[in-house]
Design an enzyme around this catalytic site. Structure first.
Site, PDB file in Angstrom:
ATOM      1  N   PRO A   2      35.652  51.707  67.244  1.00 12.05           N
ATOM      2  CA  PRO A   2      35.129  50.913  67.767  1.00 12.05           C
ATOM      3  C   PRO A   2      33.860  51.114  68.493  1.00 12.05           C
ATOM      4  O   PRO A   2      33.885  51.898  69.550  1.00 12.05           O
ATOM      5  CB  PRO A   2      36.053  50.139  68.654  1.00 12.05           C
ATOM      6  CG  PRO A   2      37.319  51.001  68.283  1.00 12.05           C
ATOM      7  CD  PRO A   2      36.707  52.280  67.687  1.00 12.05           C
ATOM      8  N   GLU A   3      32.635  50.303  68.396  1.00 13.30           N
ATOM      9  CA  GLU A   3      31.394  50.659  69.000  1.00 13.30           C
ATOM     10  C   GLU A   3      31.108  49.221  69.413  1.00 13.30           C
ATOM     11  O   GLU A   3      31.870  48.143  69.544  1.00 13.30           O
ATOM     12  CB  GLU A   3      30.262  51.031  67.974  1.00 13.30           C
ATOM     13  CG  GLU A   3      30.659  52.411  67.398  1.00 13.30           C
ATOM     14  CD  GLU A   3      29.495  52.910  66.709  1.00 13.30           C
ATOM     15  OE1 GLU A   3      28.274  52.665  66.649  1.00 13.30           O
ATOM     16  OE2 GLU A   3      29.839  53.747  65.481  1.00 13.30           O
TER      17      GLU A   3
END
Length: 272
Positions: A2-3
Site C-alpha cells: 500500500p502506497e
DNA sequence: AATCGTTCCTGATAGC
DNA sequence: TGCTATCAGGAACGAT
C-alpha cells in the site's frame, strides 16, 4: 504494497462508514502489531470511543476519535507491506478487530504482521509524521519547490523518491512507474536532472498517483480497499514486476537491478 | 549527507 | 516431485 493511492482509497472507502460510529469491542489476536501503548491500554482507550473521521498523511491512516472520557484520541495505522483495513462482517484472519455500534467490524488484516497500530494523543508527534516530506498532490507543493529540493541532493533519484522525509507517500511501484513515464534512469543523481526533467517528473508523479487513485490502487500482492476489493492499476504497470517483458514503448526487455536495497525495474533504452 | 547492513515477518517461488 | 534457501520491501536504527 500500500502506497499513497491505496491508502487514499481505503480512507475514502472507510470515512463515510465509520463517522459517528462507536467502538463496542476490540479483539486482538496478534499483539505485536500494537506498538503504543500496551495492549490493555490500547483496548481500554478505544472502548466506547466515537469515530469522528479518518484521514491520510503519506502512507499513514489516522482515525480521529472522541474517547469515552471525552478526550481527543487518534488511532494510527501503518499498513507497511501486507496490511489491510477492511470494514464488513467479522474476519477470522484479522490481527485486530474493531466492532462498531452498527454491527459492522473494522478488521486489521496483515499476513506478515509488519504493520503498526498506535493509539496516541497527538498523531503529529509520531516519528513517522515528524519530518515527513510534502504531500505530492497538495496544491501548496509546486514543481519549482520540487526542482529546488532535487538540486540540493546528490543521492540517486529513485531511492530519494522512496524517502518519506523527502516526499510523502511514494513507494516502490509508483517511483518506478513515474521514472519510466519521465524517461529518467533510476540511478541518476538527483542534482543532475535538468529543469525540464524535474518538471516532467513532478507532473508525472502527480498524474500516476491520480490515475492510480482512479483505479482504486494496485493489487499487486495482497492489497485490498476498505471494502475488501482489489484495485485495478496493476494492469497499467509499465515496468514494475515486468522483468524480461518487452517495454511498452521500445520492446526492449525490462530490466531489474537493486538500488538502495530495493528491486528497481526500468527500461535501459527509454530511461536516460 | 550518503550509503550500507540489520531487523521485523510469512508466503511464494527459484533452484537443486 | 519435494524440500530448502531466498526473496519480497517500508521504515527505523546503527555504523561507516
Amino acid at each position: 504494497m500500500p502506497e499513497l493511492p491505496e491508502v487514499e482509497t481505503i480512507k475514502r472507502d472507510l470515512d463515510p462508514l465509520i463517522r459517528g460510529k462507536t467502538i463496542t469491542a476490540v479483539t486482538v489476536s496478534r499483539s505485536t502489531v500494537i506498538k503504543e501503548p500496551g495492549v490493555r491500554q490500547f483496548k481500554r482507550l478505544l472502548l466506547n470511543a466515537r469515530c469522528r473521521r479518518i484521514f491520510r498523511r503519506g502512507k499513514l491512516l489516522v482515525v480521529e476519535l472522541d474517547s469515552a472520557a471525552g478526550r481527543e484520541l487518534f488511532l494510527t495505522v501503518h499498513l507497511k507491506m501486507t496490511g489491510q483495513l477492511v470494514i464488513g462482517p467479522a474476519d477470522p484472519k484479522s490481527r485486530v478487530s474493531f466492532h462498531l455500534s452498527d454491527g459492522m467490524v473494522l478488521s486489521y488484516n496483515d499476513q506478515r504482521a509488519l504493520g503498526e497500530l498506535r493509539v496516541v494523543k497527538d498523531w503529529r508527534l509520531l516519528n513517522v509524521v515528524r519530518g515527513m516530506g510534502p504531500e505530492p498532490l497538495s496544491a501548496g507543493f509546486t514543481a519549482e519547490m520540487f526542482a529546488r529540493e532535487l538540486h540540493g541532493r546528490s543521492t540517486k533519484i529513485k531511492p530519494l523518491l522512496l524517502d518519506q522525509t523527502f516526499i510523502a507517500g511514494i513507494g516502490n511501484i509508483y517511483a518506478a512507474e513515474a521514472l519510466f513515464l519521465s524517461k529518467i534512469a533510476p540511478q541518476r543523481k538527483a542534482n543532475t536532472l535538468s529543469q525540464s526533467e524535474s518538471k516532467r517528473l513532478f507532473k508525472n508523479i502527480r498524474s500516476i498517483l491520480e490515475k492510480a487513485i482512479q483505479c482504486r490502487g494496485s493489487s499487486f500482492n495482497n492489497y485490498r480497499d476498505g471494502l475488501g476489493k482489489k484495485g485495478t492499476f496493476t494492469r497499467h504497470f509499465t515496468v514494475y514486476s515486468r522483468k524480461g517483458e518487452p517495454c511498452v514503448c521500445c520492446k526492449e526487455p525490462i530490466r531489474k537491478m537493486t538500488l538502495g536495497g530495493r528491486g528497481t525495474y526500468f527500461c535501459a533504452q527509454c530511461q536516460k
